[in-house]
Write a protein that holds these residues in place. Structure first.
Motif, PDB file in Angstrom:
ATOM      1  N   ILE A  50      -6.373   6.246  -6.208  1.00 43.52           N
ATOM      2  CA  ILE A  50      -5.633   6.917  -5.144  1.00 43.52           C
ATOM      3  C   ILE A  50      -5.899   8.399  -5.319  1.00 43.52           C
ATOM      4  N   LEU A  51      -6.656   8.969  -4.406  1.00 41.73           N
ATOM      5  CA  LEU A  51      -7.039  10.373  -4.503  1.00 41.73           C
ATOM      6  C   LEU A  51      -6.177  11.202  -3.561  1.00 41.73           C
ATOM      7  N   PHE A  52      -5.405  12.129  -4.118  1.00 42.12           N
ATOM      8  CA  PHE A  52      -4.586  13.030  -3.319  1.00 42.12           C
ATOM      9  C   PHE A  52      -5.090  14.449  -3.550  1.00 42.12           C
ATOM     10  N   ARG A  53      -5.574  15.066  -2.475  1.00 43.45           N
ATOM     11  CA  ARG A  53      -6.226  16.384  -2.567  1.00 43.45           C
ATOM     12  C   ARG A  53      -7.379  16.357  -3.576  1.00 43.45           C
ATOM     13  N   GLY A  54      -8.047  15.214  -3.658  1.00 44.80           N
ATOM     14  CA  GLY A  54      -9.203  15.088  -4.538  1.00 44.80           C
ATOM     15  C   GLY A  54      -8.891  14.680  -5.956  1.00 44.80           C
ATOM     16  N   ASP A  55      -7.618  14.667  -6.358  1.00 42.49           N
ATOM     17  CA  ASP A  55      -7.228  14.278  -7.713  1.00 42.49           C
ATOM     18  C   ASP A  55      -6.810  12.815  -7.743  1.00 42.49           C
ATOM     19  N   ASP A  56      -7.228  12.099  -8.777  1.00 44.99           N
ATOM     20  CA  ASP A  56      -6.850  10.694  -8.937  1.00 44.99           C
ATOM     21  C   ASP A  56      -5.432  10.630  -9.492  1.00 44.99           C
ATOM     22  N   VAL A  57      -4.494  10.173  -8.662  1.00 44.81           N
ATOM     23  CA  VAL A  57      -3.084  10.131  -9.068  1.00 44.81           C
ATOM     24  C   VAL A  57      -2.627   8.703  -9.376  1.00 44.81           C
ATOM     25  N   SER A  58      -3.561   7.765  -9.380  1.00 44.88           N
ATOM     26  CA  SER A  58      -3.193   6.346  -9.487  1.00 44.88           C
ATOM     27  C   SER A  58      -2.565   5.986 -10.821  1.00 44.88           C
ATOM     28  N   ILE A 118       0.839  -1.197   0.000  1.00 43.80           N
ATOM     29  CA  ILE A 118       0.000   0.000   0.000  1.00 43.80           C
ATOM     30  C   ILE A 118       0.876   1.250   0.000  1.00 43.80           C
ATOM     31  N   GLY A 119       1.901   1.266   0.865  1.00 34.56           N
ATOM     32  CA  GLY A 119       2.780   2.425   0.937  1.00 34.56           C
ATOM     33  C   GLY A 119       3.477   2.706  -0.384  1.00 34.56           C
ATOM     34  N   LYS A 120       3.995   1.666  -1.014  1.00 33.97           N
ATOM     35  CA  LYS A 120       4.707   1.841  -2.280  1.00 33.97           C
ATOM     36  C   LYS A 120       3.766   2.267  -3.397  1.00 33.97           C
ATOM     37  N   THR A 121       2.537   1.786  -3.336  1.00 29.71           N
ATOM     38  CA  THR A 121       1.558   2.175  -4.359  1.00 29.71           C
ATOM     39  C   THR A 121       1.167   3.643  -4.207  1.00 29.71           C
ATOM     40  N   ILE A 122       1.046   4.103  -2.981  1.00 25.55           N
ATOM     41  CA  ILE A 122       0.686   5.507  -2.738  1.00 25.55           C
ATOM     42  C   ILE A 122       1.709   6.455  -3.352  1.00 25.55           C
ATOM     43  N   VAL A 123       2.993   6.145  -3.184  1.00 23.40           N
ATOM     44  CA  VAL A 123       4.036   7.056  -3.679  1.00 23.40           C
ATOM     45  C   VAL A 123       4.444   6.768  -5.121  1.00 23.40           C
ATOM     46  N   GLY A 124       3.769   5.819  -5.777  1.00 21.67           N
ATOM     47  CA  GLY A 124       4.014   5.582  -7.195  1.00 21.67           C
ATOM     48  C   GLY A 124       5.111   4.595  -7.512  1.00 21.67           C
ATOM     49  N   LEU A 125       5.649   3.887  -6.502  1.00 23.40           N
ATOM     50  CA  LEU A 125       6.660   2.868  -6.774  1.00 23.40           C
ATOM     51  C   LEU A 125       6.030   1.596  -7.324  1.00 23.40           C
ATOM     52  N   GLU A 126       4.738   1.441  -7.113  1.00 25.29           N
ATOM     53  CA  GLU A 126       3.959   0.351  -7.711  1.00 25.29           C
ATOM     54  C   GLU A 126       2.704   0.943  -8.339  1.00 25.29           C
ATOM     55  N   LYS A 127       2.275   0.373  -9.447  1.00 21.37           N
ATOM     56  CA  LYS A 127       1.050   0.825 -10.099  1.00 21.37           C
ATOM     57  C   LYS A 127      -0.116  -0.051  -9.635  1.00 21.37           C
ATOM     58  N   GLN A 144       4.012  13.606 -14.636  1.00 23.57           N
ATOM     59  CA  GLN A 144       3.119  14.020 -13.549  1.00 23.57           C
ATOM     60  C   GLN A 144       3.619  13.522 -12.201  1.00 23.57           C
ATOM     61  N   MET A 145       4.165  12.293 -12.172  1.00 20.48           N
ATOM     62  CA  MET A 145       4.678  11.747 -10.921  1.00 20.48           C
ATOM     63  C   MET A 145       5.893  12.516 -10.425  1.00 20.48           C
ATOM     64  N   ILE A 146       6.720  13.008 -11.340  1.00 18.31           N
ATOM     65  CA  ILE A 146       7.886  13.800 -10.931  1.00 18.31           C
ATOM     66  C   ILE A 146       7.433  15.033 -10.157  1.00 18.31           C
ATOM     67  N   LYS A 147       6.373  15.660 -10.629  1.00 24.64           N
ATOM     68  CA  LYS A 147       5.842  16.836  -9.918  1.00 24.64           C
ATOM     69  C   LYS A 147       5.238  16.437  -8.573  1.00 24.64           C
ATOM     70  N   LEU A 148       4.591  15.267  -8.552  1.00 26.90           N
ATOM     71  CA  LEU A 148       3.925  14.820  -7.318  1.00 26.90           C
ATOM     72  C   LEU A 148       4.937  14.416  -6.250  1.00 26.90           C
ATOM     73  N   ARG A 149       6.169  14.103  -6.643  1.00 26.94           N
ATOM     74  CA  ARG A 149       7.188  13.680  -5.681  1.00 26.94           C
ATOM     75  C   ARG A 149       7.416  14.726  -4.592  1.00 26.94           C
ATOM     76  N   THR A 150       7.197  15.981  -4.912  1.00 25.54           N
ATOM     77  CA  THR A 150       7.392  17.023  -3.894  1.00 25.54           C
ATOM     78  C   THR A 150       6.302  16.996  -2.829  1.00 25.54           C
ATOM     79  N   GLU A 151       5.206  16.301  -3.088  1.00 29.32           N
ATOM     80  CA  GLU A 151       4.094  16.225  -2.151  1.00 29.32           C
ATOM     81  C   GLU A 151       4.092  14.908  -1.361  1.00 29.32           C
ATOM     82  N   LEU A 152       4.525  13.818  -2.007  1.00 26.20           N
ATOM     83  CA  LEU A 152       4.492  12.491  -1.394  1.00 26.20           C
ATOM     84  C   LEU A 152       5.905  11.924  -1.323  1.00 26.20           C
ATOM     85  N   GLN A 153       6.317  11.512  -0.122  1.00 28.03           N
ATOM     86  CA  GLN A 153       7.641  10.924   0.054  1.00 28.03           C
ATOM     87  C   GLN A 153       7.537   9.668   0.917  1.00 28.03           C
TER      88      GLN A 153
END
Length: 330
Positions: free
Chosen positions: A80-88, A65-74, A94-103
């Motif tokens: 996966i909704l982050f701030r209401g947006d589906d980032v799954s 679950i943790g790895k999927t949240i941060v995009g290490l697994e699809k 797009q993931m490169i930009k999201l890296r600043t929000e999820l670590q």
């Protein structure tokens, strides 16, 4: 943050029917003969500013679950909704930009740090890639990161193998903080450390959360650490969430038999309380390749009845304390 305050906040991150299956392939042409159902339809919400603990036996799907949240697994299915947006299913850009929000902070700090880079370069790299600060301020920002995790600025010239396990974990935390994220997945961050060092790292995480207004998903199999840092706890068994509750209520009034069994395995300091009725689990965890029908816990549950073998219980109950059990503990 109190439970009342958390309830007023919209979830920062929501898992909606999240599934992650790993295909099993055999033969010369590697055709799929089955799936490892690591995460199977998880519903979970994390509110901004809280620490949500995620516990369960090894192999239940916590780290997936943790790895999927941060995009290490699809994810295989779900959102996966982050701030209401589906980032799954974000693209690489797009993931490169999201890296600043999820670590993420990993369990083994040594294997997650490049042994050929000194600490200064390890911390400077994400700052340069994501342009967090101007080039001329990168060195100063590295010094600041080392300071907030309790390491001297002289650490910049040293390599990961020159540090103790606790110090390496501090470096891992500093690297996660370098991008100034909103949510950090802590994937068993203290399980590889000595007990005395665990307390120091847990206190550091709590202090940083208050100072930097962070949100944590704290994954662990040790209930002691989870109890200390978490506002709420979600209990996971064989790819499913079976109970979610505020920390104090979960420890005082568990409803799911599996939760009760986990708590009964937790050491009790007071000898007078050790004679209470306990649940001891029999047998092994079933295979996630072919999980049991109905309730997945029925093969080990002392309360199981015929209904449990035929029907899968939904996560129901009180809004702030849902559980998936037909015959819960009173």
């Amino acid at each position: 943050m109190t439970t009342t305050e958390l309830e007023r906040e919209a979830p920062l991150l929501t898992l909606d029917g999240l599934k992650k299956y790993y295909p099993i392939r055999k033969g010369i042409i590697k055709h799929t003969v089955g799936n490892v159902k690591a995460v199977d339809g998880v519903q979970l919400a994390i509110r901004e500013g809280e620490t949500l603990g995620l516990v369960g036996e090894s192999g239940c799907g916590k780290s997936t679950i943790g790895k999927t949240i941060v995009g290490l697994e699809k994810p295989t299915e779900g959102r996966i909704l982050f701030r209401g947006d589906d980032v799954s299913h974000y693209s690489r850009e797009q993931m490169i930009k999201l890296r600043t929000e999820l670590q993420i902070v990993f369990q083994d700090p040594y294997s997650s740090l490049n042994p050929r880079m000194n600490v200064g370069d390890l911390l400077a790299e994400p700052l340069r890639v994501h342009r967090i600060v101007p080039k001329e301020l990168v060195s100063k920002e590295v010094d600041r990161l080392l300071e907030i995790v309790g390491l001297p600025a002289t650490s910049k010239q040293r390599y990961p193998h020159e540090f103790s396990g606790g110090q390496r974990q501090r470096i891992g935390i500093a690297r996660a903080l370098s991008l100034r994220p909103k949510l950090i997945v802590c994937d068993e961050p203290v399980s590889a450390l000595d007990v005395s060092i665990q307390a120091q790292v847990l206190n550091l995480l709590k202090g940083l959360q208050k100072e930097l207004k962070l949100t944590y998903l704290f994954i662990a199999h040790g209930l002691g650490a989870v109890k200390y840092v978490s506002d709420r706890i979600a209990v996971m068994y064989l790819g499913k969430i079976v109970e979610i509750a505020p920390t104090k209520e979960l420890f005082e009034r568990p409803r799911h038999p599996y939760t009760k069994a986990l708590l009964d395995a937790f050491p009790i300091p007071n000898p007078r309380l050790r004679g209470r009725e306990r649940i001891e689990l029999a047998g092994d965890v079933p295979s996630p390749v072919n999980p049991p029908s109905g309730c997945r816990f029925h093969t080990r549950c002392p309360n199981a009845q015929e209904k449990c073998r035929l029907q899968e219980p939904a996560l129901t109950g009180d809004a702030d304390h849902p559980f998936a059990c037909f015959f819960p503990i009173d």
